[in-house]
Design an enzyme around this catalytic site. Sequence first.
Site: not given
Length: 369
Positions: A170, A174, A249, A280, A300, A348, A350
């Site tokens: 995901r 770069r 989860r 995070r 989290e 999963y 988005d």
Amino acid sequence: MLKYTVVGAGLFGSVFAFEAAKAGHQVRVIDKRNHVAGNIYTKQIEGIQFHQYGAHIFHTSNEEIWDYVNQFAEFNRYTNSPIANYRDEIYNLPFNMNTFNKLWGVISPLEAKVKIDEQRAILNGRSPENLEEQAISLVGTDIYEKLIKNYTEKQWGRSCTELPPFIIKRLPVRFTYDNNYFNDKYQGIPIGGYTQIVEKMLDHSKIEVNLNVDFFENRKELEDDADKIVYTGMIDQFFDYTLGTLEYRSLKFETEILDIDNFQGNAVVNYTDSENKFTRIIEHKHFEFGTQPKTIITKEYPEDWEKGEEPYYPVNDMKNNDLYGQYKNMAKENSKYIFGGRLGMYKYFDMDKVIFEALKTAKVELRLK
Ligand code: FAD
Ligand code: UDP
């Protein structure tokens, strides 16, 4: 008699309800929570849009979906550029030339590639079979150890050698100095929050919304009352777990309002060590360039899911996907029911993919052009 009862006032259920109402059908939307919008729910606290179920950044490469969502809100220019904190060393994400430079002192893309090639040699050229091998093959062992291993094991509660490779794919890798977390063409945060998007979808004379209603506590009446049920809850629960329980989860959110104006200088800071049990810290105001005197932060903590907890993430490994496939076959046997969304389709997804799937379902079901 109602045409549709939609179980779940999240994004999937609300897009479907909006399309069905526009096509002239009478729709009831129920949700067991006391608010609409599902996991994209936001509310204002101290003048700040607070993301109650975790940080949500809208991003898509699909122009049709971008135009669709822009009917309901104006989006700001927020670009997600999370940073990683590994034992107080700060790195840019996603993995890019800024990360490689900080880690190895390399300046050019060629030098970075040489370094990664050296480190991935331990795989002896075999193709990755699990997340650990996939990560090493993409970015080498140093990044895997400092930025991936602990975060991923906290997030998914199992070793990287037991996780499917696709999860890490995901993230972009770069060889440019570009900290934008997403490759998508369009990205932003709705000014004024996400809840208004769903409220506007559901604000239709043909839609009735009933909150604090659990489908399973009222199943018979709800089923008798409508031609069709659009169900966006957990598919295994719908079938009373007859074939077995799918794994999810869960998360615990720990939120604090602080009497300072800026806690961490960025909306998202990932903790990639193993000592901190949270993955995070979100500082909500930075999604909207907020200048309020106070700030709100949320830690989290990932958790195993047990019945009664919120199932935030499906675990799309082979074992669970197989079981889902069996439930999907059961679902096909009765045309009264349509299954949709992250939990109904056990994917999963988005937000943009959820809108895409809901529109696809609506087109087929409502025979729209
Ligand atoms: P949900 O939002 O889960 O809605 C389902 C609804 O059904 C819920 O309101 C639930 O209460 C209700 N329901 C379930 N069972 C019953 C029942 N028995 N009776 C009545 N009601 C019921 N996506 C992005 O694009 N960008 C991001 O940055 C992003 N960040 C995320 C961060 C986190 C922590 C999580 C968990 C998800 C994130 N997502 C993100 C994904 C996004 O949340 C989902 O794509 C989207 O919310 C899914 O919409 P949905 O309608 O399928 O499900
Ligand atoms: N990941 C990681 N380190 C990070 C961020 C992400 O190893 O600092 C891995 C982790 O396995 C995670 C996956 O990349 O599950 C996908 O990350 P993403 O940010 O897309 O997760 P989500 O937004 O769905 O929580």
